[in-house]
Design a protein around this motif. Structure first.
Motif, PDB file in Angstrom:
ATOM      1  N   ASP A  87      16.818 -80.060   6.623  1.00 21.77           N
ATOM      2  CA  ASP A  87      16.569 -81.345   5.952  1.00 21.77           C
ATOM      3  C   ASP A  87      17.226 -81.391   4.579  1.00 21.77           C
ATOM      4  N   ALA A  88      17.121 -80.305   3.821  1.00 24.35           N
ATOM      5  CA  ALA A  88      17.726 -80.276   2.488  1.00 24.35           C
ATOM      6  C   ALA A  88      19.252 -80.307   2.579  1.00 24.35           C
ATOM      7  N   VAL A  89      19.828 -79.624   3.555  1.00 23.44           N
ATOM      8  CA  VAL A  89      21.279 -79.645   3.734  1.00 23.44           C
ATOM      9  C   VAL A  89      21.748 -81.049   4.103  1.00 23.44           C
ATOM     10  N   HIS A  90      21.005 -81.686   5.002  1.00 22.66           N
ATOM     11  CA  HIS A  90      21.367 -83.047   5.383  1.00 22.66           C
ATOM     12  C   HIS A  90      21.319 -83.980   4.180  1.00 22.66           C
ATOM     13  N   ARG A  91      20.306 -83.839   3.347  1.00 22.79           N
ATOM     14  CA  ARG A  91      20.178 -84.689   2.163  1.00 22.79           C
ATOM     15  C   ARG A  91      21.324 -84.412   1.184  1.00 22.79           C
ATOM     16  N   ALA A  92      21.646 -83.146   0.958  1.00 19.47           N
ATOM     17  CA  ALA A  92      22.723 -82.805   0.028  1.00 19.47           C
ATOM     18  C   ALA A  92      24.057 -83.345   0.497  1.00 19.47           C
ATOM     19  N   CYS A  93      24.309 -83.275   1.782  1.00 21.00           N
ATOM     20  CA  CYS A  93      25.621 -83.649   2.311  1.00 21.00           C
ATOM     21  C   CYS A  93      25.810 -85.152   2.481  1.00 21.00           C
ATOM     22  N   GLN A  94      24.825 -85.947   2.057  1.00 22.68           N
ATOM     23  CA  GLN A  94      25.041 -87.387   1.945  1.00 22.68           C
ATOM     24  C   GLN A  94      25.772 -87.719   0.646  1.00 22.68           C
ATOM     25  N   LEU A 141      25.280 -86.142   9.950  1.00 25.05           N
ATOM     26  CA  LEU A 141      24.051 -86.468  10.673  1.00 25.05           C
ATOM     27  C   LEU A 141      23.077 -85.298  10.660  1.00 25.05           C
ATOM     28  N   PRO A 142      21.812 -85.537  10.951  1.00 23.94           N
ATOM     29  CA  PRO A 142      20.836 -84.440  10.983  1.00 23.94           C
ATOM     30  C   PRO A 142      21.239 -83.311  11.924  1.00 23.94           C
ATOM     31  N   GLU A 143      21.853 -83.649  13.048  1.00 29.73           N
ATOM     32  CA  GLU A 143      22.237 -82.594  13.986  1.00 29.73           C
ATOM     33  C   GLU A 143      23.350 -81.695  13.431  1.00 29.73           C
ATOM     34  N   HIS A 144      24.168 -82.246  12.547  1.00 26.59           N
ATOM     35  CA  HIS A 144      25.180 -81.408  11.896  1.00 26.59           C
ATOM     36  C   HIS A 144      24.523 -80.348  11.019  1.00 26.59           C
ATOM     37  N   ALA A 145      23.508 -80.754  10.288  1.00 33.51           N
ATOM     38  CA  ALA A 145      22.797 -79.813   9.417  1.00 33.51           C
ATOM     39  C   ALA A 145      22.097 -78.740  10.236  1.00 33.51           C
ATOM     40  N   VAL A 146      21.475 -79.138  11.323  1.00 39.45           N
ATOM     41  CA  VAL A 146      20.784 -78.167  12.178  1.00 39.45           C
ATOM     42  C   VAL A 146      21.770 -77.147  12.737  1.00 39.45           C
ATOM     43  N   ALA A 147      22.905 -77.621  13.214  1.00 38.60           N
ATOM     44  CA  ALA A 147      23.913 -76.709  13.763  1.00 38.60           C
ATOM     45  C   ALA A 147      24.432 -75.751  12.697  1.00 38.60           C
ATOM     46  N   PHE A 148      24.608 -76.251  11.477  1.00 34.77           N
ATOM     47  CA  PHE A 148      25.131 -75.412  10.412  1.00 34.77           C
ATOM     48  C   PHE A 148      24.165 -74.288  10.052  1.00 34.77           C
ATOM     49  N   VAL A 149      22.895 -74.616   9.856  1.00 34.56           N
ATOM     50  CA  VAL A 149      21.953 -73.596   9.373  1.00 34.56           C
ATOM     51  C   VAL A 149      21.491 -72.661  10.489  1.00 34.56           C
ATOM     52  N   GLN A 178      31.163 -85.143   0.461  1.00 33.33           N
ATOM     53  CA  GLN A 178      31.915 -85.726   1.574  1.00 33.33           C
ATOM     54  C   GLN A 178      33.383 -85.936   1.211  1.00 33.33           C
ATOM     55  N   ARG A 179      33.647 -86.229  -0.059  1.00 28.35           N
ATOM     56  CA  ARG A 179      35.047 -86.461  -0.466  1.00 28.35           C
ATOM     57  C   ARG A 179      35.851 -85.174  -0.510  1.00 28.35           C
ATOM     58  N   TRP A 180      35.265 -84.100  -1.021  1.00 29.76           N
ATOM     59  CA  TRP A 180      36.049 -82.916  -1.342  1.00 29.76           C
ATOM     60  C   TRP A 180      35.894 -81.757  -0.359  1.00 29.76           C
ATOM     61  N   THR A 181      35.009 -81.844   0.603  1.00 36.36           N
ATOM     62  CA  THR A 181      34.863 -80.772   1.581  1.00 36.36           C
ATOM     63  C   THR A 181      35.184 -81.318   2.963  1.00 36.36           C
ATOM     64  N   THR A 182      35.143 -80.456   3.950  1.00 36.15           N
ATOM     65  CA  THR A 182      35.466 -80.867   5.320  1.00 36.15           C
ATOM     66  C   THR A 182      34.208 -81.055   6.168  1.00 36.15           C
ATOM     67  N   VAL A 183      33.068 -81.353   5.530  1.00 38.58           N
ATOM     68  CA  VAL A 183      31.852 -81.619   6.314  1.00 38.58           C
ATOM     69  C   VAL A 183      32.082 -82.869   7.165  1.00 38.58           C
ATOM     70  N   PRO A 184      31.418 -82.971   8.316  1.00 36.27           N
ATOM     71  CA  PRO A 184      31.582 -84.167   9.152  1.00 36.27           C
ATOM     72  C   PRO A 184      31.175 -85.435   8.395  1.00 36.27           C
ATOM     73  N   ARG A 185      31.825 -86.533   8.748  1.00 41.27           N
ATOM     74  CA  ARG A 185      31.491 -87.834   8.165  1.00 41.27           C
ATOM     75  C   ARG A 185      31.375 -88.860   9.281  1.00 41.27           C
ATOM     76  N   PRO A 186      30.266 -89.522   9.427  1.00 45.34           N
ATOM     77  CA  PRO A 186      29.038 -89.367   8.639  1.00 45.34           C
ATOM     78  C   PRO A 186      28.355 -88.032   8.946  1.00 45.34           C
TER      79      PRO A 186
END
Length: 385
Positions: free
Chosen positions: A22-29, A44-52, A34-42
């Protein structure tokens, strides 16, 4: 590779947990992440779950990376992400990557975390080098790397550029002997020239204002809609005579100028090109402020005016505004002006803006295949008053 925990300088660096999603998802909004890293855009919560869970655990298990959740050592609050995004045991080398949550910025978290990860990598993994990469223009990441001790060594084309970002990146490296001890002072603090300029060039170019008589001028970034007028200006006889624009000037020249020179220079933090626009936001002039490679406190200026806008006092007013911005915002100590001897229009504009003509350099410039004498002038901050 077995996951570990690191406690250093008020931080707890630990492997990611499912509860961090949840905290990762909130930070990555955050727009900057989003501008300077290669995190997915948008993101989503499932991206954060997969990452951690899956992504981070696989990196540890395969020995290809060492991703850490960076937490406050006292409260356990998640502050950042930092770790080795790749490990090459054959080369004894790894690459560091990081982002800071928006609620934790301004506290030196990333610098402390990078130092802690580097110390662990050098001591436990016996790495001999850690590298850092960032997209050209990511001055916040560059400043963290410098403060952590990295030497910025050049540029390279990125293998995975961010969507909508620049294809070029900075690259730097850190060796064990260059790593500071825990708690040692951090270089390039918030009041230093490097920090001030990182804050400026890491953002979009500002809009400045100047007044010439009853006319208010806007000084803004040069844009595609200006290029037709730039072309007409650069094809003008006086522009060709006194400047170094290509001759003959073709339609592809302004596109290349904007794409390959103007925008990369702002991203690098080496120059700013302003389009001077009238009250209807139409292009009337261009003005470049270029920081000298050999002296970061000195810049030089270059300018040209569209033929239909000459004789109205636009250039002296715009030149004064840009130089004032250079002194107050970029921390310049001196701005220099040069013009071929005989270019009285450029000299009048410079003198009206406060420049002192300091002399003549014989054969001081190569111009269209020949050496020409040039006038040289200077402006100090006090001259504007």
């Amino acid at each position: 590779m077995e996951p570990v925990e690191i406690i250093e300088d008020g931080l707890l660096l630990r492997p990611w947990r499912a509860g961090d999603a949840d905290a990762v998802h909130r930070a990555c909004q955050d727009p900057d992440i989003q501008r300077w890293t290669t995190v997915p855009r948008p993101y989503l919560p499932e991206h954060a779950v997969a990452f951690v869970t899956t992504i981070s655990a696989t990196a540890w298990a395969d020995g290809t990376g060492a991703p850490f959740a960076v937490c406050d050592a006292a409260t356990g609050e998640l502050l950042a992400s930092c770790g080795l995004v790749s490990v090459d045991q054959a080369l004894d080398s790894g690459e560091v990557g990081y982002w800071t949550a928006p609620w934790a910025r301004g506290r030196g978290v990333a610098v402390r975390a990078v130092r802690a990860v580097a110390r662990w990598a050098f001591d436990a993994l016996k790495l001999r080098r850690i590298t850092w990469q960032a997209e050209l223009g990511n001055h916040a990441s560059r400043l963290v790397a410098l403060r952590a001790g990295f030497r910025i060594e050049g540029e390279l084309r990125l293998a995975h550029p961010a969507r909508g970002g620049r294809p070029e990146g900075w690259i730097g490296s850190l060796l064990p002997a260059e790593l500071a001890a825990p708690g040692d002072p951090v270089p390039y603090g918030p009041d230093t020239l490097q920090a001030r300029r990182a804050a400026v060039f890491g953002r979009p170019q500002p809009v400045l204002f100047a007044t010439a008589g009853d006319t208010e001028l806007r000084l803004r970034a040069l844009e595609e809609r200006d290029l037709a007028e730039v072309t007409r200006t650069c094809q003008d006889e006086q522009t060709v005579r006194w400047t170094t624009v290509p001759h003959p000037y073709r339609p592809e020249h302004p596109e290349s100028f904007l794409r390959d020179l103007v925008r990369p220079a702002w991203a690098r933090g080496t120059a700013a090109t302003f389009a001077v626009a009238d009250p209807e936001d139409r292009y009337v002039a261009s003005l470049d402020l270029r920081i000298l490679p050999g002296d970061p406190l000195v810049a030089d200026v270059g300018f040209m005016t569209a033929p239909h806008a000459r004789g109205r006092g636009y250039l002296p007013a715009a030149l004064t505004a840009v130089c004032a911005w250079g002194f107050t915002t970029l921390g310049l100590a001196r701005v220099e002006w040069r013009a071929n001897v005989g270019n009285t229009a450029s000299r009048r504009a410079a003198e009206k803006a406060g420049f002192t003509v300091e002399g003549t350099l014989r054969g001081g410039v190569q111009h269209r295949g020949e050496r020409h004498d040039v006038w040289v002038g200077g402006l100090l901050a006090g001259d504007l008053a």
